[in-house]
Design a protein around this motif. Sequence first.
Motif, PDB file in Angstrom:
ATOM      1  N   GLY A  62       0.788  -1.499   0.077  1.00 44.77           N
ATOM      2  CA  GLY A  62      -0.157   0.059  -0.034  1.00 44.77           C
ATOM      3  C   GLY A  62       0.884   1.390   0.125  1.00 44.77           C
ATOM      4  O   GLY A  62       2.239   1.161   0.214  1.00 44.77           O
ATOM      5  N   SER A  63       0.226   2.382  -0.272  1.00 46.23           N
ATOM      6  CA  SER A  63       0.919   3.618  -0.326  1.00 46.23           C
ATOM      7  C   SER A  63       1.832   3.967   0.789  1.00 46.23           C
ATOM      8  O   SER A  63       2.772   4.334   0.927  1.00 46.23           O
ATOM      9  N   GLY A  64       1.171   3.788   2.077  1.00 45.42           N
ATOM     10  CA  GLY A  64       1.732   4.002   3.338  1.00 45.42           C
ATOM     11  C   GLY A  64       2.997   3.072   3.631  1.00 45.42           C
ATOM     12  O   GLY A  64       4.180   3.625   4.055  1.00 45.42           O
ATOM     13  N   ASP A  65       3.003   1.972   3.158  1.00 45.12           N
ATOM     14  CA  ASP A  65       4.015   1.241   3.424  1.00 45.12           C
ATOM     15  C   ASP A  65       5.260   1.105   2.506  1.00 45.12           C
ATOM     16  O   ASP A  65       6.557   1.249   2.716  1.00 45.12           O
ATOM     17  N   ARG A  66       4.619   1.942   1.312  1.00 39.11           N
ATOM     18  CA  ARG A  66       5.595   2.211   0.273  1.00 39.11           C
ATOM     19  C   ARG A  66       6.511   3.463   1.012  1.00 39.11           C
ATOM     20  O   ARG A  66       8.024   3.557   0.589  1.00 39.11           O
ATOM     21  N   SER A  83       9.883   3.122  -9.385  1.00 36.67           N
ATOM     22  CA  SER A  83       8.960   2.041  -9.858  1.00 36.67           C
ATOM     23  C   SER A  83       7.421   2.452  -9.472  1.00 36.67           C
ATOM     24  O   SER A  83       6.470   1.707  -9.705  1.00 36.67           O
ATOM     25  N   ARG A  84       7.489   3.754  -8.982  1.00 35.87           N
ATOM     26  CA  ARG A  84       5.894   4.397  -8.845  1.00 35.87           C
ATOM     27  C   ARG A  84       5.074   4.744  -9.895  1.00 35.87           C
ATOM     28  O   ARG A  84       5.812   5.647 -10.679  1.00 35.87           O
ATOM     29  N   SER A 532      -7.517   4.496  -0.345  1.00 30.11           N
ATOM     30  CA  SER A 532      -7.769   5.363  -1.328  1.00 30.11           C
ATOM     31  C   SER A 532      -6.132   5.787  -1.739  1.00 30.11           C
ATOM     32  O   SER A 532      -6.071   6.439  -2.871  1.00 30.11           O
ATOM     33  N   PRO A 533      -5.126   5.885  -1.048  1.00 33.19           N
ATOM     34  CA  PRO A 533      -3.791   6.415  -1.576  1.00 33.19           C
ATOM     35  C   PRO A 533      -3.571   5.711  -2.891  1.00 33.19           C
ATOM     36  O   PRO A 533      -3.786   4.672  -2.939  1.00 33.19           O
ATOM     37  N   GLU A 534      -2.960   6.550  -3.813  1.00 36.71           N
ATOM     38  CA  GLU A 534      -2.460   5.850  -4.824  1.00 36.71           C
ATOM     39  C   GLU A 534      -1.117   5.228  -4.812  1.00 36.71           C
ATOM     40  O   GLU A 534      -0.405   5.676  -3.956  1.00 36.71           O
ATOM     41  N   HIS A 535      -0.975   4.344  -5.505  1.00 37.91           N
ATOM     42  CA  HIS A 535       0.231   3.387  -5.548  1.00 37.91           C
ATOM     43  C   HIS A 535       1.408   4.361  -6.381  1.00 37.91           C
ATOM     44  O   HIS A 535       1.118   4.542  -7.611  1.00 37.91           O
TER      45      HIS A 535
END
Length: 535
Positions: A62-66, A83-84, A532-535
């Motif tokens: 997820g976005s937060g973990d990234r 890579s995003r 909701s956050p984008e990857h």
Amino acid sequence: MGQSSSNNARNPSGPPIRQISARSMPRTNDALLSSSPSISLGRDYTSDLPDECLALVFHSLGSGDRKNCSLVCHRWLLLEGQSRHRLSLDARSALLSAVPSLFSRFDSVTKLALKCERRSVSIGDEALVLISLRCRNLTRLKLRACREITDAGVAAFASNCGGLRKLSCGSCAFGSEGVNAVLESCPNLEELSIKRLRGLAEGSSPIGPGKAAASLKVICLKELYNGQCFGPLIIGSKNLRTLKLFRCSGEWDQVLDMMPQPSALVDVHLERIHVSDRGLSMVASSCGDLEVLHLVKTPECTNAGLASIADRCRLLMKLHIDGWKTNRIGDEGLSAVARQCPNLQELVLIGVNPTVASLGLIAGNCKGLQRLALCGSETIGDSEISCIAAKCVALRKLCIKGCPVSDNGMEALAGGCPNLVKVKVKKCRGVTPEGADSLRASRGSSLAVNLDMGSAGGGSVVEVGEEASENGAVEANAGDEGERMSVIDMGESSSGGRPGLSKVRHSLVAGRNFVASTFRRWSNGSRQPQSSPEH
């Protein structure tokens, strides 16, 4: 643990390695490490992973973990940025100064969302053009409340990002010239969604398909004052598959009159627009392959228009009708659908008053009907539910709201519809918890029953048994639907008197939201919602 304090130790067979302190290791791995002498605390095994493999790992997060991963080391920071492919940014004016550094790090972005708060000053043309110069491989762009962007900025962006495939704009201030520039400069554009475009004033120039005439497949227009200027675009899009018109003012029969014949349209959604049986007959004559039709609060559409659809669109699979309680669509139109559309799989009726006459035909002729919703109908009673129970053999999901159904109807369901897996009942005062419990008990764990009694004090949700998925397994989010329905009921009067006009209007909107949320979950099966956050 034999941990070395040196940070310069080298792996005899490879590059320098980073020493990891025991304190930084996950506590749950202590037993594993002590029992496995082959595992060394001093080795950073991710250094052996190729960049491509590490990027694949990042894609699964997820976005937060990234974001957290990007703080681990310089290599991970670079790889996470490179890579995003999706990025969502706060599009206030201050973004302009950050564009160079942002897109130096995120240099592979193909899907970009720029969203500004309504009361804030958004980015302007300069920032949009600068972004387009650094993201020439962009395929998707979403703009929300970017009021400082003009036609000139959109045109410059389109000239730099000719590979754009999807464009979604909401509450922006540019007009028809900007939209035309996109359609002319982006020959691969497949989806166009426009909502509340403030630059479409009276007398705006017509919007044509441009070079996207052959590629455009989806057009969605919402809340447009001068939506008819999109007429040439709709007519000229040769391979258009989906057309959605929501609350757009003006006369739409004229636009539908000029639809190409035959048309490639398979999905048509008409909601609160000025369209009559004449427009429906033109859709019917040009869209022989139509599979999905939504008629929502279009009071000039009657049984005759629906019958023309049924007569010529015999591949229809999904039909949603919100009759707005005008009684202009009823047994006659639905009987025509039953006779001519045997492939029907999903039927939603809101504010429509069918009887056994039409429901019996639908149940008997549409053998593949799997999803049925009946809401706000004065004629759906126990006899109609008994008819459905007896004849709808393939039915899997049933939603009933605000209908004069009682426990007798629940008893009929208990003995019919052998494939039924979900029943949702709301504001049917004749249905008691005992009746719902009896229904659930008769089918065991294979049937999920959700009862919302709709009491005056804010809604009383009764979960009967545990929510079951289609294969009988218990769903993890069983209580979500009940919570959602409780929120819907908050607008009801607690005094027991006649509700005010605003509360009546809230009730009508809530009815549609209840069915929409129900069928979205049913259509998606047991998939969990994406963050909701984008990857």
